[in-house]
Design a protein around this motif. Structure first.
Motif, PDB file in Angstrom:
ATOM      1  N   ARG B 148       4.750   3.589  -3.723  1.00 60.51           N
ATOM      2  CA  ARG B 148       4.662   4.984  -3.322  1.00 60.51           C
ATOM      3  C   ARG B 148       4.885   5.922  -4.518  1.00 60.51           C
ATOM      4  N   GLU B 149       5.911   5.624  -5.314  1.00 58.23           N
ATOM      5  CA  GLU B 149       6.264   6.562  -6.387  1.00 58.23           C
ATOM      6  C   GLU B 149       5.429   6.370  -7.653  1.00 58.23           C
ATOM      7  N   ARG B 150       5.051   5.133  -7.949  1.00 59.44           N
ATOM      8  CA  ARG B 150       4.383   4.872  -9.228  1.00 59.44           C
ATOM      9  C   ARG B 150       2.862   4.806  -9.110  1.00 59.44           C
ATOM     10  N   ALA B 151       2.364   4.414  -7.961  1.00 60.70           N
ATOM     11  CA  ALA B 151       0.911   4.227  -7.852  1.00 60.70           C
ATOM     12  C   ALA B 151       0.283   5.214  -6.878  1.00 60.70           C
ATOM     13  N   CYS B 152       1.088   5.718  -5.962  1.00 63.39           N
ATOM     14  CA  CYS B 152       0.598   6.688  -4.971  1.00 63.39           C
ATOM     15  C   CYS B 152       1.211   8.052  -5.224  1.00 63.39           C
ATOM     16  N   ASN B 153       1.540   8.352  -6.463  1.00 65.20           N
ATOM     17  CA  ASN B 153       2.274   9.576  -6.787  1.00 65.20           C
ATOM     18  C   ASN B 153       1.550  10.844  -6.364  1.00 65.20           C
ATOM     19  N   THR B 159      -1.182   8.569   3.528  1.00 63.84           N
ATOM     20  CA  THR B 159      -2.149   7.807   2.735  1.00 63.84           C
ATOM     21  C   THR B 159      -1.475   6.640   2.029  1.00 63.84           C
ATOM     22  N   ALA B 160      -0.287   6.905   1.476  1.00 62.67           N
ATOM     23  CA  ALA B 160       0.443   5.832   0.795  1.00 62.67           C
ATOM     24  C   ALA B 160       0.779   4.711   1.775  1.00 62.67           C
ATOM     25  N   THR B 161       1.185   5.092   2.968  1.00 61.01           N
ATOM     26  CA  THR B 161       1.547   4.106   3.984  1.00 61.01           C
ATOM     27  C   THR B 161       0.324   3.281   4.395  1.00 61.01           C
ATOM     28  N   ARG B 162      -0.804   3.956   4.577  1.00 58.92           N
ATOM     29  CA  ARG B 162      -2.030   3.255   4.947  1.00 58.92           C
ATOM     30  C   ARG B 162      -2.460   2.297   3.838  1.00 58.92           C
ATOM     31  N   LEU B 163      -2.432   2.779   2.592  1.00 61.87           N
ATOM     32  CA  LEU B 163      -2.815   1.911   1.472  1.00 61.87           C
ATOM     33  C   LEU B 163      -1.913   0.678   1.427  1.00 61.87           C
ATOM     34  N   TYR B 164      -0.618   0.891   1.615  1.00 67.29           N
ATOM     35  CA  TYR B 164       0.315  -0.234   1.525  1.00 67.29           C
ATOM     36  C   TYR B 164       0.127  -1.200   2.693  1.00 67.29           C
ATOM     37  N   ALA B 165      -0.170  -0.655   3.860  1.00 62.71           N
ATOM     38  CA  ALA B 165      -0.370  -1.510   5.039  1.00 62.71           C
ATOM     39  C   ALA B 165      -1.537  -2.468   4.840  1.00 62.71           C
ATOM     40  N   GLU B 166      -2.490  -2.055   4.004  1.00 64.09           N
ATOM     41  CA  GLU B 166      -3.667  -2.895   3.749  1.00 64.09           C
ATOM     42  C   GLU B 166      -3.425  -3.894   2.618  1.00 64.09           C
ATOM     43  N   MET B 167      -2.244  -3.841   2.006  1.00 64.84           N
ATOM     44  CA  MET B 167      -1.975  -4.713   0.870  1.00 64.84           C
ATOM     45  C   MET B 167      -1.368  -6.037   1.312  1.00 64.84           C
ATOM     46  N   SER B 168      -1.519  -7.037   0.467  1.00 63.65           N
ATOM     47  CA  SER B 168      -0.932  -8.346   0.760  1.00 63.65           C
ATOM     48  C   SER B 168      -0.550  -9.023  -0.545  1.00 63.65           C
ATOM     49  N   PRO B 169       0.382  -9.967  -0.462  1.00 66.56           N
ATOM     50  CA  PRO B 169       0.888 -10.620  -1.681  1.00 66.56           C
ATOM     51  C   PRO B 169      -0.206 -11.422  -2.387  1.00 66.56           C
ATOM     52  N   ILE B 170       0.014 -11.609  -3.661  1.00 64.58           N
ATOM     53  CA  ILE B 170      -0.898 -12.432  -4.471  1.00 64.58           C
ATOM     54  C   ILE B 170      -0.115 -13.609  -5.051  1.00 64.58           C
ATOM     55  N   PRO B 171      -0.813 -14.626  -5.518  1.00 68.59           N
ATOM     56  CA  PRO B 171      -0.123 -15.767  -6.125  1.00 68.59           C
ATOM     57  C   PRO B 171       0.728 -15.329  -7.323  1.00 68.59           C
ATOM     58  N   VAL B 172       1.942 -15.829  -7.379  1.00 65.64           N
ATOM     59  CA  VAL B 172       2.838 -15.468  -8.478  1.00 65.64           C
ATOM     60  C   VAL B 172       2.270 -15.919  -9.823  1.00 65.64           C
ATOM     61  N   ALA B 173       1.550 -17.016  -9.806  1.00 61.41           N
ATOM     62  CA  ALA B 173       1.017 -17.552 -11.061  1.00 61.41           C
ATOM     63  C   ALA B 173       0.036 -16.592 -11.725  1.00 61.41           C
ATOM     64  N   TYR B 174      -0.564 -15.689 -10.946  1.00 60.45           N
ATOM     65  CA  TYR B 174      -1.463 -14.694 -11.562  1.00 60.45           C
ATOM     66  C   TYR B 174      -0.710 -13.862 -12.598  1.00 60.45           C
ATOM     67  N   ILE B 227     -14.354   5.184 -24.720  1.00 55.16           N
ATOM     68  CA  ILE B 227     -13.206   5.617 -23.920  1.00 55.16           C
ATOM     69  C   ILE B 227     -13.576   6.844 -23.106  1.00 55.16           C
ATOM     70  N   LEU B 228     -13.171   6.834 -21.846  1.00 54.16           N
ATOM     71  CA  LEU B 228     -13.403   7.987 -20.979  1.00 54.16           C
ATOM     72  C   LEU B 228     -12.155   8.243 -20.148  1.00 54.16           C
ATOM     73  N   GLN B 229     -11.900   9.490 -19.864  1.00 52.71           N
ATOM     74  CA  GLN B 229     -10.733   9.825 -19.059  1.00 52.71           C
ATOM     75  C   GLN B 229     -11.136  10.737 -17.906  1.00 52.71           C
ATOM     76  N   LEU B 230     -10.358  10.666 -16.849  1.00 52.50           N
ATOM     77  CA  LEU B 230     -10.593  11.554 -15.711  1.00 52.50           C
ATOM     78  C   LEU B 230      -9.260  11.874 -15.048  1.00 52.50           C
ATOM     79  N   GLU B 231      -9.276  12.897 -14.212  1.00 48.64           N
ATOM     80  CA  GLU B 231      -8.099  13.230 -13.421  1.00 48.64           C
ATOM     81  C   GLU B 231      -7.818  12.105 -12.429  1.00 48.64           C
ATOM     82  N   GLY B 232      -6.586  12.042 -11.948  1.00 53.34           N
ATOM     83  CA  GLY B 232      -6.275  11.074 -10.911  1.00 53.34           C
ATOM     84  C   GLY B 232      -5.216  10.088 -11.332  1.00 53.34           C
ATOM     85  N   ALA B 233      -4.737   9.337 -10.349  1.00 60.58           N
ATOM     86  CA  ALA B 233      -3.674   8.362 -10.575  1.00 60.58           C
ATOM     87  C   ALA B 233      -4.202   6.949 -10.293  1.00 60.58           C
TER      88      ALA B 233
END
Lengths: 254, 254, 254
Positions: B148-153, B159-174, B227-233
């Motif tokens: 919420r604080e670092r990626a959904c700032n 929106t942050a809650t919805r994004l997180y609800a759609e997330m799932s763990p990944i293999p630790v080895a990655y 290199i290109l930059q744009l607004e957004g997080a």
């Protein structure tokens, strides 16, 4: 707030906006109007030692006391406490006193002083050196040329002149008193006090690079500090009040 | 692509957009629509080890294999291969396998790992330390507060809650597998693999400063990296899909 | 200026816009039109050693002389002297010669060379190394691939190709002559010469980080340098002429 209707369904927030050095609560007038127009509650107290005819023999603690007294007298709670510029140290110390009243502290191009430092020590050495030559009876204010080039870099001369005409000296001790911020950093580190950092990307009141506002001060707020950036320079509350209001909502909301 | 007509005469590109950690190909839905609306071909595969009920005992090489298999099975060529976040390492390793299929690799706020490093080693030490405490059977996912604080700032709580609800763990080895990237850096250094770096300027998933996405990772791609930059997080694909689509075209075209 | 009417009451300024390497005064055509449309006076001289069929056995001093001669021959005063890219060194040296004609020097993604350095020494070592291999008789120009990726990063191939087709080599000595800038730094340090720095935030002709245009070069102009930033890359005069014109007004006005 005559007829202003929030255009979004965003939850109502209670903002206390704390102005920077040489200014008063009126610095926030346009941002306050923008926030109220969106349905939020906004307070813009003037901190002791600021404004025309202010008492100049005050200490940093007096400034903090005046802010804490304002929060208590108005019995404010769940406050998004925003500090601009040197007010970063006022909101940090006030948060130590009344953390239970605060939802989140928001530093907007504001100093997050290291524990034990005076405000002056957070400025580049060449600026810090200035404070040794200030007559405490006259208070401290930057010369117009510095304000015009470093803080008013994006406005025309008429605006810079008007802004400066409204400024007045502050107590020198605000810059030179050493600040014990142990409690503040403990509150932040233990998650009892939430923080955000707002950076106007053209703000060069602190010079870009090593001594820049950002990311230097945001780093001190730890890994859960919510960071937001917007266009504008040091007086972004004057030049882009709508954008700053939007960013403060982003910084302060859950 | 019902009735969408390219509004510019830009040459058609074939994009393969690779999502970041905890997400799936659906993260790109809005960007893919924007790109298709401009006449481009877009693929958004889900990488092995991602998505609900994903297998969690996979290695980093398994993730790469799934991407390479996708490129081969669809017989894709002249691909603009875009990776977000940790997918920077998937696209770099995939490029080693099938450089002849790739027009350009585009890192969008993505890790460009140093040769020999694990993904975890590219994070700040305080974040890297987290991985030692993760149960491989449960996989790895960041706590909501961090997302919420670092990626959904820059998004609201819903929106942050919805994004997180759609997330799932990944293999630790990655995160912990060491990556041999000698071939990748040789391809880049000899000009056989073109690169671009896209930076959303408010992306603080990597903290601003020494460990920031930018310019740290762009530097590793050498003097011909575009290199290109744009607004957004971090989730700019959700918040500004049109702008990101435009930037990816700029990054991927000749 | 057919029918163009200034839309603001801003005071009229006299601009002398000095193009960067490989280009001529025509590089400023769109910015000049935008400034004239606002009521300003604009000169866009071509510096000696630039343009098709330019003499290539010139020294850095010859370039400066041609600029100083232009200012004198046109008897210009109260000039906002803008330099782009390597022209930062031409305007600094010209300011040493005719400070009385100059209102302010404005460096727009321009080199502010350290006293005693050659231009080449202000580039990253890997670029500086290039100059040792240049045949002075052929002059110096960067290969297309470098211009395309580092300076034309935000334009399409057709625009990059057109820009490059209009470019021509410059004397090698422009890059390798050591520059005595004692007088310039004395004028700046004593407040006799005012300075501004304009940074297009996506300009990666100097690579982001340690060797970036900004804040590296702005720092050298001291604490009263007025700093402004805008969107765009190295050829922002081509891609965003209106925004650049606005920013140059902000940089040059009182």
């Amino acid at each position: 707030m005559t007829g202003a209707v929030p255009t979004t369904s965003e939850a109502q927030l209670t903002f206390v906006l704390v102005h920077g050095a040489f200014q008063t609560g009126s610095a926030w007038a346009d941002v306050a109007a923008a926030l109220r127009g969106r349905g939020h509650v906004v307070h813009t107290p003037t901190i002791a030692g600021h404004g025309p005819n202010a008492q100049l023999d005050l200490t940093h603690a007096d400034a903090v006391d005046s802010l804490v007294a304002y929060l208590r007298e108005n019995d404010l709670s769940d406050v998004v406490l925003v500090g601009h510029s040197i007010a970063g140290t006022f909101i940090a110390k006030a948060a130590e006193e009344v953390p239970e009243r605060i939802k989140r502290v928001v530093f907007q191009n504001a100093v997050v002083a290291a524990d034990g430092n005076a405000l002056a020590e957070e400025f580049p050495p060449e600026m810090a050196a200035v404070f040794g030559h200030v007559d405490p009876a006259q208070g401290f204010i930057l010369p117009f040329e510095v304000v015009r080039e470093r803080a008013c870099n994006d406005v025309d001369l008429a605006t810079a002149t008007r802004l400066y005409a409204e400024m007045s000296p502050i107590p020198v001790a605000y810059m030179t008193d050493r600040l014990n911020l142990e409690v503040f950093y403990d509150l932040v580190g233990t998650g009892k006090l939430r923080t955000s950092y707002v950076n106007a990307v053209n703000d060069i009141a602190m010079p870009p690079g090593e001594h820049a506002w950002f990311p230097r001060f945001a780093h001190r707020l730890g890994p859960l500090c919510r960071i937001l950036q917007l266009e504008g320079a040091h007086y972004v509350m004057t030049t882009r009040p709508e954008e700053l209001a939007e960013t403060l909502v982003q910084a302060g909301r859950d």
